[in-house]
Design a protein around this motif. Structure first.
Motif, PDB file in Angstrom:
ATOM      1  N   ARG A 128       0.972 -99.075 -47.666  1.00 31.34           N
ATOM      2  CA  ARG A 128       2.246 -99.702 -48.024  1.00 31.34           C
ATOM      3  C   ARG A 128       3.335 -99.343 -47.014  1.00 31.34           C
ATOM      4  O   ARG A 128       4.138-100.192 -46.612  1.00 31.34           O
ATOM      5  N   ARG A 129       3.367 -98.081 -46.594  1.00 39.11           N
ATOM      6  CA  ARG A 129       4.349 -97.632 -45.617  1.00 39.11           C
ATOM      7  C   ARG A 129       4.176 -98.374 -44.294  1.00 39.11           C
ATOM      8  O   ARG A 129       5.145 -98.869 -43.707  1.00 39.11           O
ATOM      9  N   LEU A 130       2.933 -98.493 -43.827  1.00 40.57           N
ATOM     10  CA  LEU A 130       2.682 -99.179 -42.556  1.00 40.57           C
ATOM     11  C   LEU A 130       3.000-100.670 -42.658  1.00 40.57           C
ATOM     12  O   LEU A 130       3.552-101.258 -41.726  1.00 40.57           O
ATOM     13  N   ASP A 131       2.655-101.280 -43.783  1.00 38.30           N
ATOM     14  CA  ASP A 131       2.954-102.703 -43.980  1.00 38.30           C
ATOM     15  C   ASP A 131       4.466-102.932 -43.946  1.00 38.30           C
ATOM     16  O   ASP A 131       4.938-103.910 -43.345  1.00 38.30           O
ATOM     17  N   LYS A 158       6.677-101.050 -42.445  1.00 39.25           N
ATOM     18  CA  LYS A 158       7.130-100.863 -41.064  1.00 39.25           C
ATOM     19  C   LYS A 158       6.895-102.120 -40.237  1.00 39.25           C
ATOM     20  O   LYS A 158       7.751-102.534 -39.458  1.00 39.25           O
ATOM     21  N   ARG A 159       5.724-102.736 -40.416  1.00 36.85           N
ATOM     22  CA  ARG A 159       5.407-103.963 -39.667  1.00 36.85           C
ATOM     23  C   ARG A 159       6.359-105.091 -40.067  1.00 36.85           C
ATOM     24  O   ARG A 159       6.867-105.823 -39.217  1.00 36.85           O
ATOM     25  N   ARG A 160       6.617-105.227 -41.369  1.00 33.71           N
ATOM     26  CA  ARG A 160       7.492-106.271 -41.867  1.00 33.71           C
ATOM     27  C   ARG A 160       8.918-106.074 -41.323  1.00 33.71           C
ATOM     28  O   ARG A 160       9.564-107.011 -40.872  1.00 33.71           O
ATOM     29  N   ARG A 161       9.387-104.861 -41.334  1.00 34.22           N
ATOM     30  CA  ARG A 161      10.726-104.544 -40.846  1.00 34.22           C
ATOM     31  C   ARG A 161      10.821-104.816 -39.344  1.00 34.22           C
ATOM     32  O   ARG A 161      11.815-105.345 -38.848  1.00 34.22           O
ATOM     33  N   SER A 162       9.792-104.435 -38.615  1.00 39.26           N
ATOM     34  CA  SER A 162       9.754-104.652 -37.172  1.00 39.26           C
ATOM     35  C   SER A 162       9.816-106.143 -36.854  1.00 39.26           C
ATOM     36  O   SER A 162      10.568-106.574 -35.966  1.00 39.26           O
ATOM     37  N   GLN A 163       9.039-106.933 -37.591  1.00 34.90           N
ATOM     38  CA  GLN A 163       9.015-108.379 -37.376  1.00 34.90           C
ATOM     39  C   GLN A 163      10.392-108.985 -37.697  1.00 34.90           C
ATOM     40  O   GLN A 163      10.877-109.847 -36.969  1.00 34.90           O
ATOM     41  N   LEU A 164      11.012-108.520 -38.775  1.00 37.67           N
ATOM     42  CA  LEU A 164      12.329-109.008 -39.169  1.00 37.67           C
ATOM     43  C   LEU A 164      13.348-108.759 -38.054  1.00 37.67           C
ATOM     44  O   LEU A 164      14.128-109.645 -37.697  1.00 37.67           O
ATOM     45  N   LYS A 165      13.324-107.580 -37.469  1.00 36.56           N
ATOM     46  CA  LYS A 165      14.264-107.247 -36.400  1.00 36.56           C
ATOM     47  C   LYS A 165      13.944-108.031 -35.124  1.00 36.56           C
ATOM     48  O   LYS A 165      14.851-108.439 -34.393  1.00 36.56           O
TER      49      LYS A 165
END
Length: 137
Positions: free
Chosen positions: A115-118, A120-127
């Motif tokens: 969940r933490r890694l997912d 992080k990926r979602r946040r990275s993509q958003l930025k």
């Protein structure tokens, strides 16, 4: 003091002095400030094991094993005496309380790591989607 522990009044020493601050004419004549002293290290009223724990926990506040509490928040000496005694009780109660149980180390579960890694990926993509490509202007 507590259900099991009682400190005799003879072991408490009170000193009175003039309080600072406002108070009108009475401030220069009434000795309303109270200094309550209690010899923690030498008190026979506290069992040896609790005394050692209290001395160790209060070492920053003790001077030659004596705990001193000053109360001057009230204008009446009696109220300051009561406030100092209540503060002494609270300090000693905290000092002789048993230590908390040791923390048991745990690991995050596999699902929690995922969940933490997912996230992080979602946040990275958003930025990444917010960025403006400077090379194509």
């Amino acid at each position: 003091m507590t259900d099991r522990l009682v400190i005799p009044g003879g072991e408490l020493h009170e000193r009175f002095s003039r309080s600072s601050g406002p108070g009108g004419q009475g401030v220069n004549t009434a000795d309303s400030r109270v200094e309550l002293s209690f010899d923690v290290a030498g008190s026979p009223a506290i069992p040896a094991d609790l005394r050692a724990r209290a001395v160790q926990r209060l070492e920053g506040r003790l001077v030659d094993g004596v705990l001193t509490i000053a109360a001057s928040e009230h204008r009446a000496q009696l109220a300051n005496r009561e406030a100092a005694r209540e503060r002494l009780v609270a300090l000693l109660r905290a000092a002789i309380a048993p230590p908390p149980p040791p923390r048991r180390a745990t690991k995050p579960s596999r699902a929690a790591k995922q969940r933490r890694l997912d996230e992080k990926r979602r946040r990275s993509q958003l930025k990444k989607n917010r960025r403006v490509d400077r090379g194509q202007q």
